[in-house]
Each structure stands twice: as C-alpha cells, then as structure tokens.
Design a protein around this motif. Structure first.
Motif, PDB file in Angstrom:
ATOM      1  N   CYS A 296      55.038  35.989  43.459  1.00  0.00           N
ATOM      2  CA  CYS A 296      53.696  36.370  43.910  1.00  0.00           C
ATOM      3  C   CYS A 296      53.600  37.874  44.167  1.00  0.00           C
ATOM      4  O   CYS A 296      52.561  38.492  43.913  1.00  0.00           O
ATOM      5  CB  CYS A 296      53.315  35.595  45.166  1.00  0.00           C
ATOM      6  SG  CYS A 296      53.127  33.815  44.898  1.00  0.00           S
ATOM      7  N   LYS A 297      54.686  38.448  44.659  1.00  0.00           N
ATOM      8  CA  LYS A 297      54.704  39.901  44.874  1.00  0.00           C
ATOM      9  C   LYS A 297      54.565  40.643  43.549  1.00  0.00           C
ATOM     10  O   LYS A 297      53.805  41.620  43.445  1.00  0.00           O
ATOM     11  CB  LYS A 297      56.002  40.296  45.576  1.00  0.00           C
ATOM     12  CG  LYS A 297      56.152  41.794  45.799  1.00  0.00           C
ATOM     13  CD  LYS A 297      57.512  42.108  46.391  1.00  0.00           C
ATOM     14  CE  LYS A 297      57.826  43.576  46.252  1.00  0.00           C
ATOM     15  NZ  LYS A 297      59.186  43.903  46.707  1.00  0.00           N
ATOM     16  N   LYS A 298      55.265  40.203  42.526  1.00  0.00           N
ATOM     17  CA  LYS A 298      55.151  40.811  41.200  1.00  0.00           C
ATOM     18  C   LYS A 298      53.713  40.695  40.696  1.00  0.00           C
ATOM     19  O   LYS A 298      53.136  41.656  40.171  1.00  0.00           O
ATOM     20  CB  LYS A 298      56.120  40.134  40.227  1.00  0.00           C
ATOM     21  CG  LYS A 298      56.126  40.707  38.815  1.00  0.00           C
ATOM     22  CD  LYS A 298      57.227  40.049  37.978  1.00  0.00           C
ATOM     23  CE  LYS A 298      57.318  40.661  36.577  1.00  0.00           C
ATOM     24  NZ  LYS A 298      56.164  40.296  35.737  1.00  0.00           N
ATOM     25  N   ALA A 299      53.106  39.524  40.894  1.00  0.00           N
ATOM     26  CA  ALA A 299      51.722  39.309  40.467  1.00  0.00           C
ATOM     27  C   ALA A 299      50.777  40.246  41.216  1.00  0.00           C
ATOM     28  O   ALA A 299      49.824  40.774  40.629  1.00  0.00           O
ATOM     29  CB  ALA A 299      51.335  37.852  40.697  1.00  0.00           C
ATOM     30  N   PHE A 300      51.022  40.464  42.502  1.00  0.00           N
ATOM     31  CA  PHE A 300      50.176  41.343  43.308  1.00  0.00           C
ATOM     32  C   PHE A 300      50.233  42.779  42.796  1.00  0.00           C
ATOM     33  O   PHE A 300      49.199  43.422  42.583  1.00  0.00           O
ATOM     34  CB  PHE A 300      50.613  41.274  44.778  1.00  0.00           C
ATOM     35  CG  PHE A 300      49.868  42.189  45.706  1.00  0.00           C
ATOM     36  CD1 PHE A 300      48.498  42.385  45.573  1.00  0.00           C
ATOM     37  CD2 PHE A 300      50.533  42.848  46.727  1.00  0.00           C
ATOM     38  CE1 PHE A 300      47.814  43.227  46.447  1.00  0.00           C
ATOM     39  CE2 PHE A 300      49.859  43.680  47.605  1.00  0.00           C
ATOM     40  CZ  PHE A 300      48.498  43.877  47.457  1.00  0.00           C
ATOM     41  N   ASN A 301      51.435  43.280  42.570  1.00  0.00           N
ATOM     42  CA  ASN A 301      51.573  44.663  42.099  1.00  0.00           C
ATOM     43  C   ASN A 301      50.977  44.847  40.703  1.00  0.00           C
ATOM     44  O   ASN A 301      50.358  45.874  40.418  1.00  0.00           O
ATOM     45  CB  ASN A 301      53.040  45.090  42.148  1.00  0.00           C
ATOM     46  CG  ASN A 301      53.499  45.417  43.559  1.00  0.00           C
ATOM     47  OD1 ASN A 301      53.336  46.531  44.029  1.00  0.00           O
ATOM     48  ND2 ASN A 301      54.049  44.441  44.247  1.00  0.00           N
ATOM     49  N   GLU A 302      51.135  43.845  39.849  1.00  0.00           N
ATOM     50  CA  GLU A 302      50.538  43.917  38.516  1.00  0.00           C
ATOM     51  C   GLU A 302      49.019  43.826  38.600  1.00  0.00           C
ATOM     52  O   GLU A 302      48.305  44.460  37.816  1.00  0.00           O
ATOM     53  CB  GLU A 302      51.094  42.801  37.628  1.00  0.00           C
ATOM     54  CG  GLU A 302      52.558  43.003  37.251  1.00  0.00           C
ATOM     55  CD  GLU A 302      53.136  41.827  36.479  1.00  0.00           C
ATOM     56  OE1 GLU A 302      52.460  40.768  36.412  1.00  0.00           O
ATOM     57  OE2 GLU A 302      54.265  41.959  35.956  1.00  0.00           O
ATOM     58  N   TYR A 303      48.531  43.053  39.551  1.00  0.00           N
ATOM     59  CA  TYR A 303      47.091  42.862  39.752  1.00  0.00           C
ATOM     60  C   TYR A 303      46.414  44.190  40.112  1.00  0.00           C
ATOM     61  O   TYR A 303      45.356  44.532  39.574  1.00  0.00           O
ATOM     62  CB  TYR A 303      46.917  41.838  40.868  1.00  0.00           C
ATOM     63  CG  TYR A 303      45.512  41.370  41.153  1.00  0.00           C
ATOM     64  CD1 TYR A 303      44.685  40.865  40.161  1.00  0.00           C
ATOM     65  CD2 TYR A 303      45.036  41.379  42.467  1.00  0.00           C
ATOM     66  CE1 TYR A 303      43.407  40.392  40.466  1.00  0.00           C
ATOM     67  CE2 TYR A 303      43.768  40.906  42.777  1.00  0.00           C
ATOM     68  CZ  TYR A 303      42.962  40.416  41.761  1.00  0.00           C
ATOM     69  OH  TYR A 303      41.712  39.945  42.067  1.00  0.00           O
ATOM     70  N   ILE A 304      47.031  44.940  41.014  1.00  0.00           N
ATOM     71  CA  ILE A 304      46.461  46.222  41.443  1.00  0.00           C
ATOM     72  C   ILE A 304      46.300  47.173  40.265  1.00  0.00           C
ATOM     73  O   ILE A 304      45.318  47.924  40.180  1.00  0.00           O
ATOM     74  CB  ILE A 304      47.333  46.873  42.533  1.00  0.00           C
ATOM     75  CG1 ILE A 304      47.332  46.020  43.808  1.00  0.00           C
ATOM     76  CG2 ILE A 304      46.841  48.290  42.859  1.00  0.00           C
ATOM     77  CD1 ILE A 304      48.317  46.483  44.854  1.00  0.00           C
ATOM     78  N   THR A 305      47.236  47.146  39.335  1.00  0.00           N
ATOM     79  CA  THR A 305      47.214  48.081  38.212  1.00  0.00           C
ATOM     80  C   THR A 305      46.597  47.482  36.950  1.00  0.00           C
ATOM     81  O   THR A 305      46.647  48.097  35.890  1.00  0.00           O
ATOM     82  CB  THR A 305      48.640  48.565  37.892  1.00  0.00           C
ATOM     83  OG1 THR A 305      49.468  47.434  37.568  1.00  0.00           O
ATOM     84  CG2 THR A 305      49.249  49.292  39.085  1.00  0.00           C
ATOM     85  N   SER A 306      45.996  46.296  37.051  1.00  0.00           N
ATOM     86  CA  SER A 306      45.509  45.601  35.855  1.00  0.00           C
ATOM     87  C   SER A 306      44.258  46.247  35.258  1.00  0.00           C
ATOM     88  O   SER A 306      43.938  46.005  34.097  1.00  0.00           O
ATOM     89  CB  SER A 306      45.241  44.123  36.164  1.00  0.00           C
ATOM     90  OG  SER A 306      44.243  43.984  37.172  1.00  0.00           O
ATOM     91  N   SER A 307      43.539  47.031  36.037  1.00  0.00           N
ATOM     92  CA  SER A 307      42.373  47.748  35.512  1.00  0.00           C
ATOM     93  C   SER A 307      42.035  48.879  36.468  1.00  0.00           C
ATOM     94  O   SER A 307      42.432  48.854  37.642  1.00  0.00           O
ATOM     95  CB  SER A 307      41.164  46.809  35.385  1.00  0.00           C
ATOM     96  OG  SER A 307      40.544  46.610  36.643  1.00  0.00           O
ATOM     97  N   PRO A 308      41.282  49.882  35.997  1.00  0.00           N
ATOM     98  CA  PRO A 308      40.854  50.949  36.908  1.00  0.00           C
ATOM     99  C   PRO A 308      40.053  50.414  38.098  1.00  0.00           C
ATOM    100  O   PRO A 308      40.157  50.938  39.209  1.00  0.00           O
ATOM    101  CB  PRO A 308      39.982  51.844  36.008  1.00  0.00           C
ATOM    102  CG  PRO A 308      40.504  51.623  34.626  1.00  0.00           C
ATOM    103  CD  PRO A 308      40.912  50.172  34.597  1.00  0.00           C
ATOM    104  N   LEU A 309      39.255  49.353  37.867  1.00  0.00           N
ATOM    105  CA  LEU A 309      38.468  48.772  38.945  1.00  0.00           C
ATOM    106  C   LEU A 309      39.356  48.142  40.013  1.00  0.00           C
ATOM    107  O   LEU A 309      39.130  48.312  41.219  1.00  0.00           O
ATOM    108  CB  LEU A 309      37.509  47.719  38.388  1.00  0.00           C
ATOM    109  CG  LEU A 309      36.431  47.198  39.346  1.00  0.00           C
ATOM    110  CD1 LEU A 309      35.456  48.314  39.717  1.00  0.00           C
ATOM    111  CD2 LEU A 309      35.679  46.030  38.732  1.00  0.00           C
TER     112      LEU A 309
END
Length: 400
Positions: A296-309
């Motif tokens: 879940c931590k990996k998903a969170f960090n990837e989520y933040i950088t998934s788009s400029p928005l």
C-alpha cells in the motif's frame, strides 16, 4: 521574518487576497502569529483577514475525525479491525469497478468479498476514491445521470464502486466521511455535537463548526473563496458560485468543517503535545504510526506522482524522492528536508490551498490558512513551504 516578504508580495501581486499563519511548539507557546489582506474580494466586504476569520478547512477536518474515531475506540464503541460493512451495507454495494464499456454506457464490476474496517477507512486503503479524481468513476456517474460528489448526505456523495479490493492499495477518498458517520451512529450525536463536547470544549475552542450558517457570531467573519486562473496565476477573483460542500448538509468528517486559524491551531498544538484530555497515550501512538504495508505504501507513492494533478493535490510541495506513508493523522514524510523539517513530519491540508504540519523531531507545528482555488494552488503552497522553513530555521534544532 523572510517568509513575510513573500506573502506580502503575493498580496501586492493580487495572487492571494488574505491569509493567516500560526506556529508554535510542543510546550504550548505560540512562536509566530500573523494575518494580512482581506477575507473576501466581494464588493460589499472590506473586513481584514484576521486570526479569527472563519475558513472552510476542507480536508483539514480529517485529523479531527480521526481523533473522534479513536476516542470511540477507547470507549469501546468502535473497533479498528472489525467489519463496518454491516453498519453501512451501501458501502461497496456496487462491487469493484474494473472498466467501462463506452458502447453500452455501463461499468464493468466484480463483487467485493473483503470486509471494510475502520482502520481501512482512516488510512485510505478501503477501496474508495473520490469520484472527481477517477475517470472510471466519472463515467459511472455520468452513465447514471449524476454529478460527481453532489448531494446532501455522505451516502449520496460516496456510495460508489470500489477501485480495488480493500486493504490492497491506496486511493484518496471518502473514508473519513464514512468514519464520521460511524461516530454519529455509535454515539447518537451529530459529528458537530460530538466534537464540540469531546474535542473543542475541553480545549476552550469556540470557532470550529460544521454549521457556520447557524452561528450568527460568525457571519461577518466568514472568508469567501477566491480563484486564480487555470494556470494558477493572478489576479485572484471572487468565486461566488463555488460551493465547497457541493450541496452537503451532513457533517462531512472528511472535509466539512469551518474554523478560525486561531482555534484550529489550538487543536493542532494539543495534538502535538499528545494532550491527555483528548486521547490516552496508546491512542496517540496509534494516530501517528504508519498504517500502510509495503504494498500500500508503494501504491501511495506511485499515486502521488501518477499525474501533475495528483502531485498538486496530494504532494504538499514536498520532493517526490522523499518516501511517504500514511497515518490516521495524515501523510508522513519518512525523511526530513534540509532547512524545512525533521524525519517523520506529518502534513495535510485542505482544498482552498490550506496546510498544517506536525514536526515532532523539532517540536513544532504550524497552520497556514487562506481561501483560494484551484485546489492546493502551487504558487500558494510554495508560500506555505517558505513559512514552514522560516519557523524551522528560527526555532528548530540548531546545527552544531
């Protein structure tokens, strides 16, 4: 202090109508307080922005809801790891959305068999995501003739298909709204009444509420929302049609409170010092500890950088190479940043470019209040970073 100059320039450039800043330490001392500008750009308003100006604090409400939920856990009314699906059967009733058939104008879903718990709700691992953040959910809403996140109740706003199997990933969504409804269910009180009795009154707080329109004493102190252009540039203009609650009348534990910066800061300092009037020591430890497993931590960090928005809304102006995780309190930065913060500083904020932080290593906390959109405008969040840096450099640990 140097950060005052950048805020004053923002006032001069008309990118920021008004603001309030407070910072203090774990001993209850206020190290800095200041407010400038105006609380509204409307032609019939000229009142200055002050420490007692009432702001829509949006997702800054989540921290208070987490404290309220843990109080209910302490009282034996709630259990962090017990299924809450039987309390709210509508939660997740549409299953997990896996795609959308544009020709048929219908979503593809699979059933969910994993119970949702309070722990998942407070840590954003429950499978929900705000519909306005997710293209599939936006299509699902449109296929039903519905607008995203519109309606008076939590059920109408947030009864959505899940995005993933609960407990397996991270998405930013309405978990705190559902947690607030749970508090209401087990206490028999509105979240406003419960927080007033159990959080605000013990701390001497009068200027936080979910219902400012019921408070005549707040009427002339209400700030209004202003907007920059789509590029985040000034001059700011009044945004009279923007309803931050999108028709909400429930107490929205995820983003529905209104507060003065002064009284929200009183609450934040109580959190920093782990005030025993609010929670016992074990509950404070639970509030602050990382709640995400490695997946879940990996998903969170990837989520933040998934788009400029996503970076704008969730990044809090923090470098993406600093690993982050989530606590019931907010986002934890695992490493510090030179001249700004210590390891494991916790952050969060709210839609009108609001921010708070808890720096346990330095024993400092701060609140930056304003009322400007687009949400978490980078130019405004950069000002708040300078505020945090100024406080850290003046009052934080000194280099030997």
């Amino acid at each position: 202090m140097d950060f005052e100059k950048v805020y004053e320039k923002a006032l001069e450039d008309k990118t920021l109508p008004g603001y309030a800043l407070l910072a203090g330490d774990k001993n209850g001392k206020i190290l800095y307080s200041g407010a400038k500008g105006v609380q509204s750009l409307r032609s019939d308003s000229s009142r200055p922005f002050q420490l007692d100006t009432i702001c829509a604090i949006a997702s800054m409400t989540k921290l208070m809801t987490s404290v309220a939920a843990l109080q209910c856990v302490e009282a034996g009314l709630l259990d962090l790891d017990k299924s809450v699906s039987d309390v709210f059967p509508e939660m997740g009733k549409y299953g997990i959305i896996t795609g959308f058939d544009d020709e048929k104008n219908e979503a593809t879903t699979v059933p969910n068999h994993t119970p949702i718990t309070l722990r998942m709700l407070l840590s954003h691992t429950n499978g929900h995501e705000y519909d306005w953040f997710n293209p599939l959910l936006m299509k699902w809403r449109a296929s039903r003739g519905e607008e995203p996140w519109v309606g008076p109740t939590v059920e109408q706003k947030s009864t959505l298909p899940l995005i993933f199997e609960p407990g397996t990933s991270f998405r930013y969504g309405a978990g705190s709204d559902w947690a607030g409804k749970l508090v209401e269910k087990v206490t028999g009180k509105t979240l406003d009444a419960y927080m007033s009795e159990k959080i605000w009154e013990p701390l001497g707080i009068k200027d936080i509420t979910f219902y400012p329109k019921k408070r005549p004493d707040m009427e002339d102190r209400m700030a209004t929302i202003s907007t920059l252009n789509e590029q985040g540039e000034g001059p700011a203009a009044d945004a009279p049609d923007f309803d931050i609650l999108f028709g909400g009348t429930d107490c929205l534990g995820g983003g529905g409170a209104f507060a003065s910066s002064k009284d929200y800061f009183t609450f934040l300092q109580a959190v920093l010092r782990r005030d025993s009037m609010l929670l016992d020591d074990a509950s404070w430890t639970e509030l602050f500890k990382p709640q995400l497993n490695e997946q879940c931590k990996k998903a969170f960090n990837e989520y933040i950088t998934s788009s400029p928005l996503h970076k704008q809304y969730l990044g809090m102006c923090i470098p993406t190479d600093i690993e982050k995780t989530w606590s019931f309190a907010g986002m934890i930065c695992e490493k510090g940043q030179e001249g700004r913060m210590s390891d494991r500083t916790i952050f969060w904020g709210g839609v009108p470019s609001m921010a708070w932080y808890l720096d346990f290593g330095a024993g400092l906390c701060g609140v930056a209040a304003c009322q400007i959109i687009p949400p978490m405008s980078p130019s405004i969040m950069a000002l708040h970073e300078q505020f945090q840096r100024g406080i850290y450099q003046s009052f934080g640990p000194k280099k030997k």
